[in-house]
Design a protein around this motif. Structure first.
Motif, PDB file in Angstrom:
ATOM      1  N   ARG A 441      -7.299 -66.502 -38.827  1.00 14.09           N
ATOM      2  CA  ARG A 441      -7.895 -66.240 -40.135  1.00 14.09           C
ATOM      3  C   ARG A 441      -6.820 -65.781 -41.116  1.00 14.09           C
ATOM      4  N   LYS A 442      -5.780 -65.118 -40.574  1.00 13.33           N
ATOM      5  CA  LYS A 442      -4.649 -64.654 -41.388  1.00 13.33           C
ATOM      6  C   LYS A 442      -3.494 -65.654 -41.392  1.00 13.33           C
ATOM      7  N   LYS A 443      -3.777 -66.877 -40.936  1.00 12.78           N
ATOM      8  CA  LYS A 443      -2.834 -67.998 -40.999  1.00 12.78           C
ATOM      9  C   LYS A 443      -1.656 -67.869 -40.030  1.00 12.78           C
ATOM     10  N   TYR A 444      -1.804 -67.091 -38.965  1.00 17.86           N
ATOM     11  CA  TYR A 444      -0.770 -67.070 -37.930  1.00 17.86           C
ATOM     12  C   TYR A 444      -0.851 -68.368 -37.140  1.00 17.86           C
ATOM     13  N   ASP A 445       0.298 -68.985 -36.924  1.00 20.68           N
ATOM     14  CA  ASP A 445       0.359 -70.278 -36.245  1.00 20.68           C
ATOM     15  C   ASP A 445       0.884 -70.071 -34.826  1.00 20.68           C
ATOM     16  N   PHE A 446       0.009 -70.197 -33.848  1.00 22.17           N
ATOM     17  CA  PHE A 446       0.409 -70.000 -32.451  1.00 22.17           C
ATOM     18  C   PHE A 446      -0.642 -70.615 -31.544  1.00 22.17           C
ATOM     19  N   GLN A 447      -0.308 -70.713 -30.273  1.00 24.39           N
ATOM     20  CA  GLN A 447      -1.253 -71.207 -29.275  1.00 24.39           C
ATOM     21  C   GLN A 447      -1.636 -70.055 -28.351  1.00 24.39           C
ATOM     22  N   MET A 448      -2.927 -69.850 -28.171  1.00 22.50           N
ATOM     23  CA  MET A 448      -3.412 -68.832 -27.241  1.00 22.50           C
ATOM     24  C   MET A 448      -3.718 -69.496 -25.905  1.00 22.50           C
ATOM     25  N   THR A 449      -3.089 -69.005 -24.856  1.00 26.73           N
ATOM     26  CA  THR A 449      -3.342 -69.511 -23.510  1.00 26.73           C
ATOM     27  C   THR A 449      -4.024 -68.418 -22.698  1.00 26.73           C
ATOM     28  N   ILE A 450      -5.167 -68.755 -22.137  1.00 27.70           N
ATOM     29  CA  ILE A 450      -5.967 -67.783 -21.399  1.00 27.70           C
ATOM     30  C   ILE A 450      -5.841 -68.044 -19.903  1.00 27.70           C
ATOM     31  N   ILE A 451      -5.495 -67.002 -19.162  1.00 25.35           N
ATOM     32  CA  ILE A 451      -5.416 -67.105 -17.703  1.00 25.35           C
ATOM     33  C   ILE A 451      -6.601 -66.379 -17.089  1.00 25.35           C
ATOM     34  N   ASP A 452      -7.414 -67.118 -16.358  1.00 26.77           N
ATOM     35  CA  ASP A 452      -8.515 -66.535 -15.596  1.00 26.77           C
ATOM     36  C   ASP A 452      -8.115 -66.423 -14.135  1.00 26.77           C
ATOM     37  N   SER A 453      -8.848 -65.627 -13.400  1.00 28.82           N
ATOM     38  CA  SER A 453      -8.622 -65.524 -11.960  1.00 28.82           C
ATOM     39  C   SER A 453      -8.875 -66.874 -11.298  1.00 28.82           C
ATOM     40  N   PRO A 454      -8.102 -67.220 -10.269  1.00 22.30           N
ATOM     41  CA  PRO A 454      -8.362 -68.475  -9.546  1.00 22.30           C
ATOM     42  C   PRO A 454      -9.579 -68.386  -8.630  1.00 22.30           C
ATOM     43  N   LEU A 455     -10.157 -67.192  -8.507  1.00 26.52           N
ATOM     44  CA  LEU A 455     -11.300 -67.000  -7.613  1.00 26.52           C
ATOM     45  C   LEU A 455     -12.611 -67.056  -8.391  1.00 26.52           C
ATOM     46  N   PRO A 456     -13.665 -67.632  -7.797  1.00 24.95           N
ATOM     47  CA  PRO A 456     -13.674 -68.373  -6.531  1.00 24.95           C
ATOM     48  C   PRO A 456     -12.972 -69.723  -6.681  1.00 24.95           C
ATOM     49  N   PHE A 457     -12.254 -70.120  -5.648  1.00 22.67           N
ATOM     50  CA  PHE A 457     -11.396 -71.300  -5.722  1.00 22.67           C
ATOM     51  C   PHE A 457     -12.165 -72.566  -6.080  1.00 22.67           C
ATOM     52  N   GLN A 458     -13.331 -72.746  -5.487  1.00 23.60           N
ATOM     53  CA  GLN A 458     -14.058 -73.994  -5.706  1.00 23.60           C
ATOM     54  C   GLN A 458     -14.485 -74.173  -7.157  1.00 23.60           C
ATOM     55  N   LYS A 459     -14.554 -73.071  -7.890  1.00 25.59           N
ATOM     56  CA  LYS A 459     -14.999 -73.138  -9.281  1.00 25.59           C
ATOM     57  C   LYS A 459     -13.845 -73.013 -10.271  1.00 25.59           C
ATOM     58  N   ASN A 460     -12.872 -72.171  -9.961  1.00 23.88           N
ATOM     59  CA  ASN A 460     -11.846 -71.822 -10.949  1.00 23.88           C
ATOM     60  C   ASN A 460     -10.462 -72.393 -10.677  1.00 23.88           C
ATOM     61  N   TRP A 461     -10.240 -72.936  -9.477  1.00 22.78           N
ATOM     62  CA  TRP A 461      -8.874 -73.297  -9.124  1.00 22.78           C
ATOM     63  C   TRP A 461      -8.289 -74.374 -10.030  1.00 22.78           C
ATOM     64  N   ASN A 462      -9.042 -75.406 -10.358  1.00 20.21           N
ATOM     65  CA  ASN A 462      -8.486 -76.510 -11.152  1.00 20.21           C
ATOM     66  C   ASN A 462      -7.997 -76.031 -12.517  1.00 20.21           C
ATOM     67  N   ARG A 463      -8.804 -75.217 -13.181  1.00 19.49           N
ATOM     68  CA  ARG A 463      -8.393 -74.715 -14.490  1.00 19.49           C
ATOM     69  C   ARG A 463      -7.180 -73.793 -14.356  1.00 19.49           C
ATOM     70  N   PHE A 464      -7.202 -72.929 -13.346  1.00 20.63           N
ATOM     71  CA  PHE A 464      -6.074 -72.024 -13.122  1.00 20.63           C
ATOM     72  C   PHE A 464      -4.791 -72.814 -12.859  1.00 20.63           C
ATOM     73  N   ARG A 465      -4.894 -73.830 -12.033  1.00 22.45           N
ATOM     74  CA  ARG A 465      -3.732 -74.651 -11.686  1.00 22.45           C
ATOM     75  C   ARG A 465      -3.152 -75.323 -12.925  1.00 22.45           C
ATOM     76  N   GLU A 466      -4.016 -75.906 -13.744  1.00 18.02           N
ATOM     77  CA  GLU A 466      -3.541 -76.591 -14.945  1.00 18.02           C
ATOM     78  C   GLU A 466      -2.866 -75.621 -15.912  1.00 18.02           C
ATOM     79  N   THR A 467      -3.458 -74.435 -16.065  1.00 13.04           N
ATOM     80  CA  THR A 467      -2.883 -73.444 -16.980  1.00 13.04           C
ATOM     81  C   THR A 467      -1.514 -72.990 -16.500  1.00 13.04           C
ATOM     82  N   VAL A 468      -1.395 -72.702 -15.211  1.00 10.35           N
ATOM     83  CA  VAL A 468      -0.125 -72.227 -14.658  1.00 10.35           C
ATOM     84  C   VAL A 468       0.949 -73.304 -14.759  1.00 10.35           C
ATOM     85  N   LYS A 469       0.588 -74.532 -14.487  1.00 12.75           N
ATOM     86  CA  LYS A 469       1.574 -75.618 -14.566  1.00 12.75           C
ATOM     87  C   LYS A 469       2.084 -75.787 -15.999  1.00 12.75           C
TER      88      LYS A 469
END
Length: 725
Positions: A441-469
Motif C-alpha cells: 500500500r506504501k509502494k514497497y516493491d518486494f516479494q513475500m515468501t511464506i514458509i509453512d511447516s512441512p507437516l503433515p507431509f501428505q498435505k504440506n510437503w509439496n508446497r514446502f518443497r517448492e518454496t525451499v527449492k
C-alpha cells in the motif's frame, strides 16, 4: 422438577441460540437467558479477573454471573473450536467456558460444554451432545430428536437473516425474544436510496455496548449487516484471499460479507464497529478498508469498549452519514487476484525478521546455498516505530516489530522477504499477508515468501518443497539438508548455552563471567564455517562455564512463560531476564523452556523428548483448560502448574497487548494462582510500555518471592547469602 439451564446472552449466543434453545427445550429443560445487557450488567464486568480481554469477553463473565444469581442448575456454553474443517474459531470462543469456570469458581459439573471441532475431532459435537443428554438423564433417541429440533431452528434462523432480518429481529420472529423499537433521531431524514453496510461481530453490534448503531443508521437509510449475506457468497469472496478458507470462521464470514457488498457496490457507505483490542478484527479491518478504498466507498471504523461514551460515538456516526460521498450501487467489479508468491527477481536479496536465533539459522542455510543475504536488523525503537506507523491499531507487538524489521530490510536492499506462515488459532499465520498488504500500500516493491511447516507431509510437503527449492536457488536436496542441519546446530548450541548461563549467573562468585563466556561463544558460532567449528566452540564454552567458581547460595527460581515471541525477544520484553538475573545483592535463577530450537524440535523434527515434555505440559493444564486456544495459551497454564510442583518461587507471565491465546490463559491463571497461593505476575507489553513502570513491578514481585522464601520451613534463610551467615 424441570431442570433449569442457563445460556449467557453473549458471544456464542448470537450465533447458536436457535440451536441451543431448540435442543434444550426438546430435552425438556427450562431455558433461562441471562438478563439483557444494561448499565447494571455492564458494571458487573468487574467479576472478570483481568482487564485485558475485549469488552465482549468481560460481558460474558457478567452474563454468566447473572445466571448464577438466577440459581440455574446448569449453564450451557459450547466450546467453539472449529466449525469448518479448514478453520478455527477465535480463542475467546474456544476458551470461554473454562475462563468463567475458573474465574467465577464454578464447579465443572455445572457447566455443559460440548465441543465443536471439525478440524481436529470430527464428530465430537454429536458425541458431546449425547454426553449432555446423559447428564440430564436422557437416552440417545431423545438426544437425536433434540439435535434435529435444534438444527431445524438454526436453519430457520439463517433463512430469516438472509431474507433481510437482523439477528435480533430473527430471534424475535423465531423464539419470541422482544426487540426494542424506538426513535433515536426524530429529525433524521430517511433516504430510501441510501444503503449503508454495517459490519461487526453481532455480540458488539446488537449488545448494549454497540450503542444501537444499527437501528440508528436505519433512520437514515437501508442497512445491510453481515448475517444478511449468505454463507456461500461470503466464503466465495474470502476465497479470493490466499488461504482465506483458513481464517477464523466467524471473521471469515464477516470479512466475506463486507467484500461481497463492496465489490458489487451494493452499499454506498460502510461502517465497521469493533471492540477495543479485538484480535481478529485487527486483521480483517485492513482488508475491508483496502477494498473500500479500491471501490471509492466511504469507510468508517468505530471502536468501542465499556468506557465508550454514546454521545461521541453518535456524533462521529452522524457526521459520517452527513458528509460521506454517496456512491451509486449496482456496478459490479472484478475481485482482485488471490495473493500467490510471485516470480523470483533476477537476483534475489533475501531478508527475514528475527525470532530468537531463528533468523541466524535461516541466514546460514541460505548462505550455504550461495544466496545473497541482507542482515536482519536488531529490534530497536526505530524498528518498532517503522512498524507502528503502518500497523493496525490493535495488532499485537510481535507483528509490529517484525513489520518494522521487514520495512528496514527492504530499505536496505532486500527484494525478497521470508516469513513463517501456518494458519491457526493465533494471528501469527496472517502476519505475512497483512504485512505485504500494508507495505505494498506504501509502494514497497518486494516479494513475500511464506514458509509453512512441512507437516503433515501428505498435505504440506509439496508446497514446502517448492518454496525451499525456490529460496535456495534450486540447490540439490543434499546441499539443502546439510545446510539445514548446520543452521539448526548453530541455534541449538546458542539456545542451550543461554540456559546454562542463566543458571550460572545465579551462583557464580564473580558476576559477569558467564555472560563474558556466552558472548565469546556467540561470536564464534555465528562466524563458524562448519559444524565442526560450532562443536569446538561449544566444547570450549562448556569448559569455561564449568570452570567458573560458584558460591554455596540459595537463589530465587523464577520461571518465565507466555507468548513465544515476547518471551524470547529481549527488546520487546524490556530485557526482563537480564534485569532479574543482575539484581544487586540478590541471586535469581531465571528459567524458561521456550527457545527457537526447542520449537523446531517439537513442531518440525518431532523429537521424542520434546513430544513427551509437551504432553506432560498439556496434561498439567487439562484440569483447567482441556482444549488448545492457540499459541502457547494452554502450555502457559501447564508450565505454571509444573513450575509450582518443581519448587519454583514464582512465575512471570509475558504477553503482548491484545494477544488472544495468552489473554485466555491469563484469565485462568490469575484466579488459579491466587487460589494456590503461588506468586504469579502477568506483564502485558506493547510498544508504549515504559521501562520504569515495568521494573517497579518486577522489583515488587521479587520482594514478594523473597519474603515468602525466607519463611519456608525447609531450605529457608536469606537468598543470596551463605547458609548460616
Amino acid at each position: 422438577m424441570t431442570v433449569k439451564i442457563g445460556i449467557p446472552r453473549s458471544l456464542a449466543f448470537y450465533y447458536l441460540y436457535p440451536f441451543m434453545e431448540g435442543f434444550l427445550r426438546e430435552l425438556g429443560a427450562e431455558v433461562v437467558l441471562s438478563s439483557a445487557t444494561d448499565a447494571r450488567i455492564l458494571e458487573s464486568i468487574t467479576c472478570c479477573p483481568t482487564d485485558e480481554p475485549c469488552v465482549s469477553t468481560k460481558l460474558f463473565y457478567a452474563h454468566t454471573k447473572n445466571l448464577l444469581d438466577k440459581q440455574v442448575d446448569f449453564i450451557f456454553i459450547p466450546v467453539l473450536s472449529s466449525i469448518q474443517q479448514e478453520s478455527y474459531c477465535c480463542p475467546k470462543l474456544i476458551g470461554a467456558a473454562y475462563m468463567v469456570q475458573n474465574g467465577l469458581e464454578i464447579p465443572p459439573e455445572k457447566i455443559l460444554a460440548p465441543e465443536i471441532n471439525e478440524k481436529e475431532k470430527p464428530g465430537c459435537w454429536e458425541k458431546d451432545l449425547y454426553g449432555v443428554g446423559e447428564q440430564l438423564g436422557k437416552g440417545k433417541q431423545a438426544v437425536r430428536r433434540a439435535m434435529r429440533a435444534g438444527e431445524a431452528r438454526q436453519e430457520a434462523f439463517h433463512q430469516l437473516t438472509v431474507s433481510g432480518l437482523t439477528i435480533p429481529e430473527a430471534f424475535s420472529k423465531l423464539t419470541g425474544l422482544p426487540v426494542k423499537n424506538r426513535v433515536f433521531d426524530p429529525s433524521a431524514d430517511f433516504d430510501p436510496g441510501q444503503v449503508i453496510g454495517v459490519m461487526g461481530h453481532p455480540y458488539i453490534l446488537y449488545d448494549y455496548v454497540g450503542h444501537n448503531v444499527v437501528p440508528r443508521l436505519k433512520e437514515y437509510g437501508r442497512v445491510i449487516t453481515p448475517e444478511m449475506v449468505s454463507e456461500k457468497d461470503a466464503l466465495k469472496e474470502v476465497g479470493t484471499i490466499y488461504e482465506g478458507e483458513k481464517m477464523w470462521t466467524y471473521e471469515s464470514l464477516l470479512l466475506g460479507s463486507a467484500l461481497y457488498l463492496l465489490r458489487r457496490r451494493l452499499v454506498g457507505k460502510m461502517v465497521f464497529l469493533e471492540a477495543f483490542s479485538c484480535g481478529p478484527a485487527s486483521i480483517i479491518e485492513s482488508y475491508i478498508e483496502e477494498e473500500a478504498q479500491r471501490q471509492e466507498i466511504p469507510f468508517l471504523l468505530l471502536t468501542v469498549d465499556e468506557h465508550t461514551g454514546e454521545a461521541g460515538l453518535i456524533t462521529r456516526l452522524e457526521a459520517f452519514v452527513d458528509t460521506a460521498r454517496e456512491n451509486k450501487q449496482g456496478c459490479k467489479t472484478q475481485p482482485p487476484p488471490s495473493f500467490v508468491p510471485g516470480e523470483r527477481p533476477c537476483r534475489a536479496k533475501i531478508g527475514t525478521p528475527s525470532v530468537g536465533w531463528a533468523d541466524k539459522a535461516l541466514t546460514t542455510i541460505l548462505q550455504e546455498c550461495s544466496m545473497e543475504i541482507v542482515p536482519t536488523p536488531l529490534v530497536t525503537r526505530k524498528i518498532v516505530d517503522l512498524g507502528k506507523e503502518l500497523a493496525p491499531e490493535f495488532i499485537c507487538y510481535p507483528m509490529i516489530a517484525t513489520l518494522g524489521q521487514i520495512r528496514e530490510l527492504i530499505e536496505k536492499g532486500a527484494n525478497e522477504v521470508v516469513m513463517v506462515g501456518g494458519k491457526g488459532r493465533c494471528r501469527l499465520g496472517w502476519y505475512a499477508q497483512l504485512q505485504e498488504l500494508l507495505l505494498k500500500r506504501k509502494k514497497y516493491d518486494f516479494q513475500m515468501t511464506i514458509i509453512d511447516s512441512p507437516l503433515p507431509f501428505q498435505k504440506n510437503w509439496n508446497r514446502f518443497r517448492e518454496t525451499v527449492k525456490k529460496l535456495t536457488g534450486n540447490s540439490s536436496w543434499f546441499k539443502i539438508a546439510r545446510a539445514m542441519n548446520f543452521g539448526y546446530q548453530k541455534i541449538l548450541v546458542l539456545d542451550e548455552a543461554e540456559k546454562l548461563v542463566r543458571r550460572k549467573q545465579a551462583y557464580e562468585s564473580s558476576p559477569g563471567l558467564a555472560l563474558k563466556a556466552q558472548k565469546k561463544l556467540i561470536d564464534r558460532v555465528l562466524a563458524a564455517d562448519s559444524i565442526k567449528e560450532v562443536k569446538r566452540a561449544e566444547q570450549d564454552f562448556s569448559e569455561e562455564i564449568n570452570a567458573i567458581p560458584e558460591e554455596m547460595v540459595r537463589a530465587l527460581k523464577v520461571k518465565i512463560v507466555g507468548e513465544f515471541y515476547t518471551v524470547i525477544q529481549n527488546y520487546v520484553n524490556q530485557n526482563v531476564e537480564d534485569f532479574l538475573s543482575t539484581r544487586p545483592g540478590l541471586r535469581v535463577y531465571v528459567d524458561r523452556e521456550m527457545t527457537a530450537s526447542r520449537w523446531f524440535d517439537l513442531h518440525v523434527l518431532r523429537k521424542k523428548k520434546a513430544l513427551l515434555q509437551h504432553r506432560k505440559v498439556v496434561a498439567a493444564a487439562s484440569p483447567y483448560l482441556p482444549v488448545s486456544v492457540g499459541g502457547h495459551g494452554q502450555e502457559s497454564i501447564g508450565e505454571v502448574i509444573l513450575a509450582r510442583e518443581e519448587g519454583a518461587d514464582g512465575v512471570l507471565h509475558l504477553l503482548p497487548f491484545t494477544c488472544m491465546p495468552e489473554i485466555v490463559s491469563q484469565s485462568i491463571l490469575i484466579p488459579l494462582c491466587e487460589k494456590m497461593d503461588f506468586p504469579f505476575l502477568s506483564l502485558v507489553v506493547s510498544e508504549q510500555t515504559g521501562t520504569a513502570g515495568l521494573e517497579t513491578r518486577l522489583e515488587a514481585f521479587l520482594e514478594v518471592m523473597l519474603e515468602r522464601s525466607e519463611k519456608k520451613p525447609n531450605g529457608g534463610g536469606r537468598v543470596g547469602l551463605f547458609p548460616g551467615n
